[in-house]
Design an enzyme around this catalytic site. Structure first.
Site, mmCIF file in Angstrom:
data_model
loop_
_atom_site.group_PDB
_atom_site.id
_atom_site.type_symbol
_atom_site.label_atom_id
_atom_site.label_comp_id
_atom_site.label_asym_id
_atom_site.label_seq_id
_atom_site.Cartn_x
_atom_site.Cartn_y
_atom_site.Cartn_z
ATOM 1 N N SER A 1 25.349 57.180 -7.305
ATOM 2 C CA SER A 1 24.777 55.812 -7.065
ATOM 3 C C SER A 1 24.796 54.969 -7.337
ATOM 4 C CB SER A 1 23.702 56.166 -6.333
ATOM 5 O OG SER A 1 22.979 54.327 -5.364
ATOM 6 N N TYR B 1 15.017 57.138 -7.942
ATOM 7 C CA TYR B 1 16.159 57.064 -7.431
ATOM 8 C C TYR B 1 17.786 57.214 -8.460
ATOM 9 C CZ TYR B 1 19.743 57.117 -4.451
ATOM 10 O OH TYR B 1 21.282 57.189 -3.134
ATOM 11 N N LYS C 1 20.090 60.309 -9.490
ATOM 12 C CA LYS C 1 21.835 60.060 -9.499
ATOM 13 C C LYS C 1 22.468 59.605 -10.808
ATOM 14 C CE LYS C 1 21.439 60.121 -4.594
ATOM 15 N NZ LYS C 1 22.097 60.720 -4.712
#
Length: 302
Positions: A153, A166, A170
């Protein structure tokens, strides 16, 4: 040139009950793959579970004349992942493609984020990638063929407020990819990553309906199917969304050689602009490229 097909191949797609994963599963099946539609069926934050969404995707594939089956294992559960692979091998005898797409969100600024929420996101995105990859790795090596696609991401590559957990996970999968592309090369196991910009449950409510339509998951799927194909590169990070595709790379500047004795801290400050200068920067394919530059700049013969 011939169309890209997956006839005779078997693919596992995690998190395939909706959003991007659903599109990947449908796309693979439409081009001939037998597909394992894996989805725990939980909410965006990872709680709960239901097979309804995955079963609907399987029904859609079968209605179109394809072959697919449901698997409801959590990608964080060792026994569940092993069972998914055993189920696939018992039914179809091989695994050619793994798309590690499953994920959850527990967004918050670091100040307000609990360690439990940090760990949960890491478990799903990082270990939920590692565990399926580990489970299929030796199968792919033994058959001298495999294609693995990780989900990364822009939040990991570049940062995003409220997504420390997150983003950390990622970017971690890129480190995993960078090693596995080397370890898999001998047996034609190629590993790549997709950084999507797409309208899914995870991005719901972040933009107007008009914008969300422009970033529909279907704009990402062709890139992922290419990364899963026989013609795929290895070690690439493909960014995709809204009809745009680009390649993300980690670059390192040429840097400054300070001599045979360590520089002072003040010298580092004085040379910061030169250290940061992008002229001559390179994207290395492995760590030897970086260390080789250091030895070259320092005049060290190896």
């Amino acid at each position: 040139m011939e169309d890209i097909r997956f006839d005779g191949q078997v693919a596992i797609v995690t998190g395939a009950g909706g959003g991007l994963g659903r599109e990947y599963a449908l796309g693979l099946a439409a081009r001939g793959a037998k597909v394992v539609v894996n989805d725990l069926g939980g909410s965006v934050d990872g709680t709960g579970g239901s097979s309804i969404a995955a079963e609907a995707v399987v029904a859609e594939i079968r209605a179109a004349g394809g072959e697919a089956m449901v698997n409801g294992a959590s990608v964080t559960d060792d026994a569940g992942v092993a069972g998914m692979v055993d189920q696939t091998m018992a039914a179809w005898g091989r695994i050619d493609v793994l798309i590690a797409n499953a994920g959850i969100l527990r967004d918050s600024s670091l100040t307000k984020m609990s360690i439990a929420d940090f760990t949960s996101v890491l478990d799903v995105h990082l270990m939920g990638t590692v565990k399926p990859v580990k489970a299929v790795w030796d199968i792919m090596r033994a058959q001298n063929y495999g294609r693995i696609v990780f989900a990364t991401s822009g939040s990991g590559l570049y940062g995003n407020f409220g997504q420390a957990n997150y983003g950390a996970a990622k970017l971690a999968v890129i480190g995993l990819m960078n090693t596995l592309k080397i370890e898999g090369a001998k047996n034609d196991v190629r590993v790549n990553a997709i950084a999507p910009v797409a309208a899914t449950r995870m991005t719901e409510g972040l933009a107007t309906p008009e914008i969300m339509a422009r970033i529909a998951p279907g704009f990402v799927t062709p890139g992922v199917l290419y990364l899963a194909s026989r013609d795929a590169p290895t070690g690439s990070i493909l960014s995709a969304g809204a009809g745009v595709m680009s390649l993300a790379r980690i670059y390192e500047t040429e840097g400054v050689y300070f001599g045979e004795t360590p520089p002072s801290v003040e010298k580092v400050r004085e040379q910061w602009d030169a250290i940061s200068d992008g002229e001559g920067q390179q994207a290395y394919s492995n760590v030897d490229g970086q260390s080789g530059k250091f030895f070259r700049r320092a005049g060290i013969l190896c």
